[in-house]
Design a protein around this motif. Sequence first.
Motif: not given
Length: 221
Positions: A142-152
């Motif tokens: 994922p891109g940085p922002r999408d990865g932040l979302m899925t991680g949270l």
Amino acid sequence: MLLRTVFLPVVASSRRDLVERILQLLVGLFLYGVALGLMLRGGIGVAPWDVLSLGISGQTGLGYGLITNLVAVAVLLLWIPLRQRLGLGTVLNALLVGPSADLTLWLLPPVPSVWVGAPLFVLGLVLLAFATGLYIAASFGPGPRDGLMTGLVRVTGWKVWIVRTLIEGSVLLVGFLLGGPVGVGTVLFALGVGPLIGWFLPRITRLGEQRSRRLVPADSY
């Protein structure tokens, strides 16, 4: 061992499949930056993350593309406590989208009126959804922002829409306070990007799966 912990493994059915998917990833990321440039030149507002980038750019005097890259790197640092693993697509996303957007802004002059800007924004929005489908379907992370979302989502157990709303809302608020442009285009992006990606992504993914299946027999002899 450390690399395996930090980076996602690259999986491909064949060498040709790998090359074609990398090309798809690069085209998708390039077009994503072009789409951002088109929406910015539209002059009717931008996506929440771009409100933040433009707000920081206005406060610092640094270029929009550079700030976009720096924001992506800052978001990647937030992955560390979430123990998110980087993919090739993650790293290239953080590096390539900003320069592509800057190139588009350099080539495309400001529009003379909203009658030109509004269609240009819509074109950029559709292109961004298509480009998102390309780079996600390439399956390099994922891109940085999408990865932040899925991680949270994984860490908190909250629903995706709650996390996405909190992230986008916080980014929009900070960007607005820094002087980033908020307009009709911001609302259009919020309402339109999800359905458009939802239309493009499964179709691009399906085509990619069909291509991979065709390549396997040829490379297995």
